[in-house]
Design a protein around this motif. Structure first.
Motif, mmCIF file in Angstrom:
data_model
loop_
_atom_site.group_PDB
_atom_site.id
_atom_site.type_symbol
_atom_site.label_atom_id
_atom_site.label_comp_id
_atom_site.label_asym_id
_atom_site.label_seq_id
_atom_site.Cartn_x
_atom_site.Cartn_y
_atom_site.Cartn_z
ATOM 1 N N TYR A 76 0.839 -1.201 0.000
ATOM 2 C CA TYR A 76 0.000 0.000 0.000
ATOM 3 C C TYR A 76 0.870 1.246 0.000
ATOM 4 O O TYR A 76 1.907 1.291 0.658
ATOM 5 C CB TYR A 76 -0.891 0.038 1.250
ATOM 6 C CG TYR A 76 -1.801 -1.145 1.408
ATOM 7 C CD1 TYR A 76 -3.116 -1.099 0.962
ATOM 8 C CD2 TYR A 76 -1.339 -2.314 2.014
ATOM 9 C CE1 TYR A 76 -3.959 -2.189 1.109
ATOM 10 C CE2 TYR A 76 -2.171 -3.410 2.164
ATOM 11 C CZ TYR A 76 -3.486 -3.350 1.710
ATOM 12 O OH TYR A 76 -4.307 -4.434 1.852
ATOM 13 N N LEU A 85 -2.027 0.051 -4.924
ATOM 14 C CA LEU A 85 -2.276 -1.285 -4.404
ATOM 15 C C LEU A 85 -1.370 -2.248 -5.152
ATOM 16 O O LEU A 85 -1.462 -2.363 -6.379
ATOM 17 C CB LEU A 85 -3.748 -1.670 -4.585
ATOM 18 C CG LEU A 85 -4.768 -0.763 -3.889
ATOM 19 C CD1 LEU A 85 -6.184 -1.159 -4.292
ATOM 20 C CD2 LEU A 85 -4.609 -0.809 -2.379
ATOM 21 N N ASP A 241 -9.020 -4.242 -5.444
ATOM 22 C CA ASP A 241 -7.883 -5.044 -5.026
ATOM 23 C C ASP A 241 -7.000 -5.470 -6.198
ATOM 24 O O ASP A 241 -7.470 -5.677 -7.309
ATOM 25 C CB ASP A 241 -8.331 -6.265 -4.225
ATOM 26 C CG ASP A 241 -9.582 -6.915 -4.763
ATOM 27 O OD1 ASP A 241 -9.578 -7.309 -5.927
ATOM 28 O OD2 ASP A 241 -10.570 -7.014 -4.016
#
Length: 270
Positions: A76, A85, A241
């Motif tokens: 992160y 990400l 994600d």
């Protein structure tokens, strides 16, 4: 007086809880879908740390997409108004035996909405085994365990593809195998290596998928079929994600890592 004070505290607490729930769940008013869009929630990632009033780092789970998820800071970063990400090779498998680590965030328990428009501006890097995704799941189990509450995949990208997948999943499509009545997904060409805007416009009778402001695919609510065809009448939360590996995307090439999804902003309208 000694009875009035506890009662006052109880009522105050109930009001606070109700207010918190209202702030967390954005239910679009009936008939509002015919009006111009109004921004109701956003994050531009302008801070130095992730806004934990809006997001949680996704913990690992047993699903193919989640087995490498981690809260490790190396997956992160926030800088220059963007969220990074990352999918990386695990630098220390003595503490964690997993070969790869991935970063992801979701709004579960903090923000969910029913109907409206969501757009996410992001750039996807490519790697063999990379599987970045922007998607949505139901906030509560209104109809039972997964997949009865449905899943909305705003964007999934595989490896070095020049297309994205935009899909709906539910008991109707997965268990009853009704993937063509109506078609439950489509693909769209993206600008590889550039920022793209991924999104949906979600109505009581259809979900319209978007890419860079253009409609790409529509999943309609159908009458006269099994009710499980439309579990999309409840609040959903967002997941973003950078996944790695799985049967669909294939094996990960460690030499291609690190890889990352760079998120510029997220906006939700109703």
């Amino acid at each position: 007086m000694k009875y009035i004070l506890p009662l006052f505290c109880l009522l105050t607490g109930m009001i606070a809880c109700k207010t918190a729930a209202q702030q967390r769940l954005y239910i679009q008013k009936e008939g509002r879908s015919q009006q111009p869009w109004k921004l109701v929630w956003e994050d531009n990632f302008n801070g130095h740390t992730l806004d934990t009033t809006k997001w949680t780092r996704i913990p690992p789970n047993n699903a193919a997409w989640g087995k490498h998820m981690t809260s490790d800071d190396r997956c992160y970063a926030l800088k220059d108004g963007k969220l990074y990400l990352r999918g990386i090779n695990n630098p220390d498998t003595t503490k964690d035996p997993r070969p790869f680590l991935t970063g992801g965030i979701y709004t579960k328990g903090k923000f969910a909405f029913q109907y409206g428009k969501v757009e996410i501006r992001a750039k996807l890097e490519c790697a063999q085994g990379a599987w970045p995704a922007i998607w949505m799941l139901a906030e509560t189990d209104k109809y039972g365990a997964y997949p009865r509450n449905g899943e909305i995949d705003i964007m999934e990208h595989l490896n070095y593809d020049s297309i994205i997948y935009q899909t709906t999943h539910s008991y109707y499509t997965l268990d009853l195998k009704q993937t063509e009545k109506p078609p439950h997904g489509g693909t769209a060409a993206l600008r590889n290596g550039e920022f793209n805007v991924f999104g949906i416009s979600w109505y009581p009778d259809k979900i319209v998928f978007l890419l860079n402001g253009k409609e790409t695919f529509t999943y309609p609510r159908v009458k006269g079929v099994d009710p499980s065809q439309w579990p999309y009448d409840q609040p959903f939360y967002l997941l973003i994600d950078q996944q790695l590996g799985g049967n669909w995307v294939g094996k990960v090439n460690p030499d291609d890592l690190p890889v990352q999804m760079i998120v510029d902003w997220v906006k939700v309208y109703q």
